[in-house]
Design a protein around this motif. Structure first.
Motif, mmCIF file in Angstrom:
data_model
loop_
_atom_site.group_PDB
_atom_site.id
_atom_site.type_symbol
_atom_site.label_atom_id
_atom_site.label_comp_id
_atom_site.label_asym_id
_atom_site.label_seq_id
_atom_site.Cartn_x
_atom_site.Cartn_y
_atom_site.Cartn_z
ATOM 1 N N GLU A 165 9.454 3.703 3.298
ATOM 2 C CA GLU A 165 10.129 4.719 2.493
ATOM 3 C C GLU A 165 10.798 4.019 1.316
ATOM 4 O O GLU A 165 11.733 3.242 1.495
ATOM 5 N N PHE A 166 10.309 4.280 0.109
ATOM 6 C CA PHE A 166 10.902 3.723 -1.107
ATOM 7 C C PHE A 166 11.868 4.762 -1.647
ATOM 8 O O PHE A 166 11.481 5.873 -2.009
ATOM 9 N N ARG A 167 13.162 4.411 -1.693
ATOM 10 C CA ARG A 167 14.218 5.400 -1.885
ATOM 11 C C ARG A 167 14.729 5.507 -3.321
ATOM 12 O O ARG A 167 15.592 6.328 -3.620
ATOM 13 N N CYS A 168 14.207 4.701 -4.229
ATOM 14 C CA CYS A 168 14.730 4.703 -5.599
ATOM 15 C C CYS A 168 14.292 5.891 -6.454
ATOM 16 O O CYS A 168 15.033 6.313 -7.339
ATOM 17 N N PRO A 169 13.085 6.449 -6.277
ATOM 18 C CA PRO A 169 12.653 7.528 -7.168
ATOM 19 C C PRO A 169 13.519 8.775 -7.059
ATOM 20 O O PRO A 169 14.196 9.007 -6.051
ATOM 21 N N ASP A 170 13.467 9.596 -8.107
ATOM 22 C CA ASP A 170 14.140 10.887 -8.088
ATOM 23 C C ASP A 170 13.190 11.959 -8.605
ATOM 24 O O ASP A 170 12.131 11.656 -9.169
ATOM 25 N N PRO A 171 13.529 13.254 -8.411
ATOM 26 C CA PRO A 171 12.577 14.325 -8.705
ATOM 27 C C PRO A 171 12.393 14.635 -10.181
ATOM 28 O O PRO A 171 11.628 15.549 -10.514
ATOM 29 N N SER A 172 13.045 13.895 -11.084
ATOM 30 C CA SER A 172 12.734 14.053 -12.507
ATOM 31 C C SER A 172 11.459 13.312 -12.870
ATOM 32 O O SER A 172 10.967 13.426 -14.002
ATOM 33 N N ALA A 173 10.891 12.557 -11.928
ATOM 34 C CA ALA A 173 9.691 11.775 -12.180
ATOM 35 C C ALA A 173 8.468 12.679 -12.325
ATOM 36 O O ALA A 173 8.375 13.732 -11.700
ATOM 37 N N ASN A 174 7.526 12.227 -13.151
ATOM 38 C CA ASN A 174 6.180 12.796 -13.169
ATOM 39 C C ASN A 174 5.471 12.235 -11.942
ATOM 40 O O ASN A 174 5.185 11.038 -11.870
ATOM 41 N N ALA A 175 5.201 13.079 -10.951
ATOM 42 C CA ALA A 175 4.704 12.598 -9.661
ATOM 43 C C ALA A 175 3.387 11.839 -9.792
ATOM 44 O O ALA A 175 3.165 10.845 -9.093
ATOM 45 N N TYR A 176 2.501 12.283 -10.667
ATOM 46 C CA TYR A 176 1.215 11.598 -10.844
ATOM 47 C C TYR A 176 1.433 10.147 -11.270
ATOM 48 O O TYR A 176 0.789 9.224 -10.756
ATOM 49 N N LEU A 177 2.345 9.943 -12.215
ATOM 50 C CA LEU A 177 2.587 8.605 -12.735
ATOM 51 C C LEU A 177 3.397 7.765 -11.751
ATOM 52 O O LEU A 177 3.098 6.587 -11.529
ATOM 53 N N ALA A 178 4.428 8.349 -11.155
ATOM 54 C CA ALA A 178 5.289 7.597 -10.238
ATOM 55 C C ALA A 178 4.519 7.152 -9.002
ATOM 56 O O ALA A 178 4.612 5.994 -8.579
ATOM 57 N N PHE A 179 3.748 8.060 -8.396
ATOM 58 C CA PHE A 179 2.983 7.703 -7.199
ATOM 59 C C PHE A 179 1.957 6.615 -7.521
ATOM 60 O O PHE A 179 1.772 5.669 -6.743
ATOM 61 N N SER A 180 1.284 6.744 -8.653
ATOM 62 C CA SER A 180 0.277 5.750 -9.040
ATOM 63 C C SER A 180 0.919 4.391 -9.283
ATOM 64 O O SER A 180 0.384 3.356 -8.859
ATOM 65 N N ALA A 181 2.064 4.374 -9.962
ATOM 66 C CA ALA A 181 2.742 3.110 -10.252
ATOM 67 C C ALA A 181 3.185 2.413 -8.971
ATOM 68 O O ALA A 181 3.052 1.189 -8.831
ATOM 69 N N MET A 182 3.718 3.174 -7.998
ATOM 70 C CA MET A 182 4.140 2.567 -6.739
ATOM 71 C C MET A 182 2.951 1.987 -5.981
ATOM 72 O O MET A 182 3.041 0.881 -5.424
ATOM 73 N N LEU A 183 1.837 2.712 -5.951
ATOM 74 C CA LEU A 183 0.651 2.186 -5.280
ATOM 75 C C LEU A 183 0.200 0.880 -5.919
ATOM 76 O O LEU A 183 -0.091 -0.099 -5.212
ATOM 77 N N LEU A 184 0.161 0.826 -7.236
ATOM 78 C CA LEU A 184 -0.290 -0.390 -7.918
ATOM 79 C C LEU A 184 0.666 -1.551 -7.681
ATOM 80 O O LEU A 184 0.237 -2.700 -7.553
ATOM 81 N N ALA A 185 1.965 -1.267 -7.625
ATOM 82 C CA ALA A 185 2.934 -2.326 -7.316
ATOM 83 C C ALA A 185 2.708 -2.862 -5.912
ATOM 84 O O ALA A 185 2.736 -4.072 -5.677
ATOM 85 N N GLY A 186 2.480 -1.953 -4.951
ATOM 86 C CA GLY A 186 2.230 -2.379 -3.584
ATOM 87 C C GLY A 186 0.951 -3.182 -3.450
ATOM 88 O O GLY A 186 0.906 -4.201 -2.741
ATOM 89 N N LEU A 187 -0.114 -2.737 -4.131
ATOM 90 C CA LEU A 187 -1.385 -3.473 -4.080
ATOM 91 C C LEU A 187 -1.242 -4.855 -4.702
ATOM 92 O O LEU A 187 -1.825 -5.837 -4.220
ATOM 93 N N ASP A 188 -0.455 -4.949 -5.769
ATOM 94 C CA ASP A 188 -0.206 -6.252 -6.381
ATOM 95 C C ASP A 188 0.540 -7.159 -5.404
ATOM 96 O O ASP A 188 0.282 -8.367 -5.343
ATOM 97 N N GLY A 189 1.473 -6.580 -4.655
ATOM 98 C CA GLY A 189 2.183 -7.360 -3.642
ATOM 99 C C GLY A 189 1.255 -7.884 -2.568
ATOM 100 O O GLY A 189 1.374 -9.026 -2.116
ATOM 101 N N ILE A 190 0.288 -7.049 -2.138
ATOM 102 C CA ILE A 190 -0.685 -7.494 -1.135
ATOM 103 C C ILE A 190 -1.563 -8.600 -1.706
ATOM 104 O O ILE A 190 -1.817 -9.629 -1.053
ATOM 105 N N GLU A 191 -2.046 -8.399 -2.924
ATOM 106 C CA GLU A 191 -2.936 -9.383 -3.546
ATOM 107 C C GLU A 191 -2.258 -10.746 -3.686
ATOM 108 O O GLU A 191 -2.870 -11.800 -3.439
ATOM 109 N N ASN A 192 -0.970 -10.731 -4.055
ATOM 110 C CA ASN A 192 -0.239 -11.980 -4.270
ATOM 111 C C ASN A 192 0.588 -12.412 -3.075
ATOM 112 O O ASN A 192 1.338 -13.383 -3.160
ATOM 113 N N GLN A 193 0.460 -11.666 -1.957
ATOM 114 C CA GLN A 193 1.199 -11.963 -0.735
ATOM 115 C C GLN A 193 2.691 -12.159 -1.021
ATOM 116 O O GLN A 193 3.308 -13.161 -0.664
#
Length: 491
Positions: free
Chosen positions: A379-407
């Protein structure tokens, strides 16, 4: 204005899968108008309606035109022609239109290139899901956002060259405990929500139970599964309705429907709903805690029976990516100047970039409500509902995938109240940016992870930064704030 009624067995609507099934839906429900909806760059639905003769095969293959220069964050006037193409799987019957109306969420297309428009937020989400599958790490990313919002009785605001104000009214507000509420004078009904006291008293303190239930029924009628609803912590009508998790782009579609339905149900009752994060001073603000996990078909890749908090190494690397890129992520996940009035200590807002289990004072936590493998998630608790959900969800996924790639190591868990740490220990914990400007600067310095798979283009990122600075930050900078008169008028 009664409750929305739902036929038995119609709670989980099977959406149409092709244009032919949309036509069947139109005929079955005697639809008279078809409403086409798409999302602008800040994250607000736009729409126009067409008549039934315009609903044909070309609509679903070629699309239909509109003026893109009038949409925030889209085209200039010399290149204004754009197309929208409806997605049949998003069809739902709008319960708030007098004429029987079928709504369809659309993708935006460039009519010259005959390709998806690079600034269409929904296109970003679709590319994020495609990139996930291309990595071979997982087949689907599930999102479960917890959107909080306020329902007020009235909101008045304005600012011009010589005045500026806002005024919120709510029958639940703590400040109304001395107000005369009698129809003919004399009396107050009591049962006001105390500041930070809105979690979970029953009616009559909670005056919004029936309105939330009506919202839930309308959401289910639109095909969205709902798990729970309740009053939230703040006084004056703070609420939360939790949708069941869904794949990334579908959940972003659901968020748009969620906001639309909440606002329209409130309006039916002579009230107003807002997803502005911090409309009240000195009380809790509205967040959008985002539960997320990666799956390979039916296998939850974030579960490991023997791991810390029953999480897999992949899950912890994913968290490492969220935490390491959090300053840049905030440009999309907390994208308003008002967001940073929420991200301050003392209001359950997760300002500390740390990982924990159960602990709501950490930016990333592992909910421990179930031992089921399917329930393990972050559960990532920093976002708020003023976010554009399409962009916020995509950005979080890419950050997580980058974390996996770079361990990426998320650091040691902090399973204690971070707000009560000794100063020397607290100073070692990174925090989210303190303003939207800081987040935009962080995005400028750290955007390579977003551009992987061409999910976020350089044009989209620079357009977002420019829009936020010129339309929001700069306009706020030049206007006096009411509190400045309290501070400085007699200097």
């Amino acid at each position: 204005m009664g409750m929305v009624s739902i036929e038995p067995g119609s709670y989980h609507v099977v959406p149409p899968q092709n244009p032919g099934e949309v036509i069947d839906l139109i005929r079955t429900h005697a639809i008279q108008v078809v409403d086409l909806r798409f999302t602008d760059l800040p994250g607000v639905w736009q729409h126009f309606s067409i008549t039934l003769p315009e609903v044909n095969d070309d609509l679903f293959s070629v699309g239909i035109g509109f003026d893109g220069s009038s949409i925030r964050g889209f085209q200039e006037i010399h290149e204004s022609d754009m197309l929208v193409r409806p997605d049949p799987a998003t069809a739902f019957i709008d319960p708030y239109c007098a004429a029987p109306t079928l709504a369809l969420i659309c993708d935006v297309l460039d009519p010259v290139l005959h390709q998806p428009y690079s600034r269409d937020p929904r296109h970003i989400a679709r590319k994020a899901e495609l990139y996930l599958r291309q990595t071979g790490l997982a087949t689907v990313c599930y999102l479960g956002p917890e959107l909080e919002f306020f329902i007020f009785d009235s909101i008045r605001f304005g600012q011009d060259q010589h005045s500026g104000y806002y005024h919120v009214e709510s029958a639940e507000g703590e400040w109304t405990s001395g107000r005369d509420e009698g129809a003919y004078g004399g009396g107050n009904l009591g049962y006001k929500q105390r500041y930070k006291g809105g979690y979970f008293p029953v009616p009559p303190s909670d005056t919004l139970q029936d309105i939330r239930s009506e919202i839930v029924l309308a959401l289910m009628q639109a095909g969205i599964q709902v798990e729970v609803h309740h009053h939230e912590v703040a006084t004056a009508g703070q609420n939360e309705i939790d949708m069941r998790f869904a794949p990334l782009m579908r959940m972003a579609d659901n968020v748009m429907m969620y906001k639309y339905i909440c606002k329209n149900v409130a309006r039916r009752h002579g009230k107003v709903a807002t997803f502005m994060p911090k409309p009240l001073f000195a009380d809790n603000a509205s967040g959008m805690h985002c539960h997320q996990s990666l799956w390979r078909d039916a296998e939850n890749l974030f579960y490991d029976k023997n791991g810390w908090a029953q999480t897999s190494q992949m899950c912890r690397w994913y968290i490492g990516g969220l935490l390491s890129h959090a300053p840049a992520l905030m440009a999309f996940c907390a994208p308003s100047t008002n967001s940073y009035k929420r991200l301050v200590p003392g209001y359950e807002a997760p300002v500390n970039l740390a990982m924990s289990q159960r602990n709501r004072s950490a930016a990333a936590r592992i909910p421990m409500v179930s031992d089921s493998p399917s329930a393990r998630r972050v559960e990532f608790r920093c976002p708020d509902p003023s976010a554009n959900a399409y962009l916020a969800f995509s950005a979080m996924l890419l950050a997580g995938l980058d974390g996996i790639e770079n361990q990426t190591d998320p650091g040691d868990p902090l399973d204690k109240n971070i707000y009560d740490l000794p100063p020397e220990e607290a100073a070692r914990i990174r925090q989210v940016p303190g303003s939207l400007e800081e987040s935009l600067c962080a995005l400028e310095a750290d955007s390579a992870f977003l551009r992987k798979g061409d999910v976020f283009t350089e044009d989209l990122i620079t357009t977002w930064i420019d829009y936020k600075r010129t339309r929001e930050i700069d306009t706020l900078k030049v206007r006096p704030h009411p509190w400045e008169f309290q501070l400085y008028f007699d200097i």
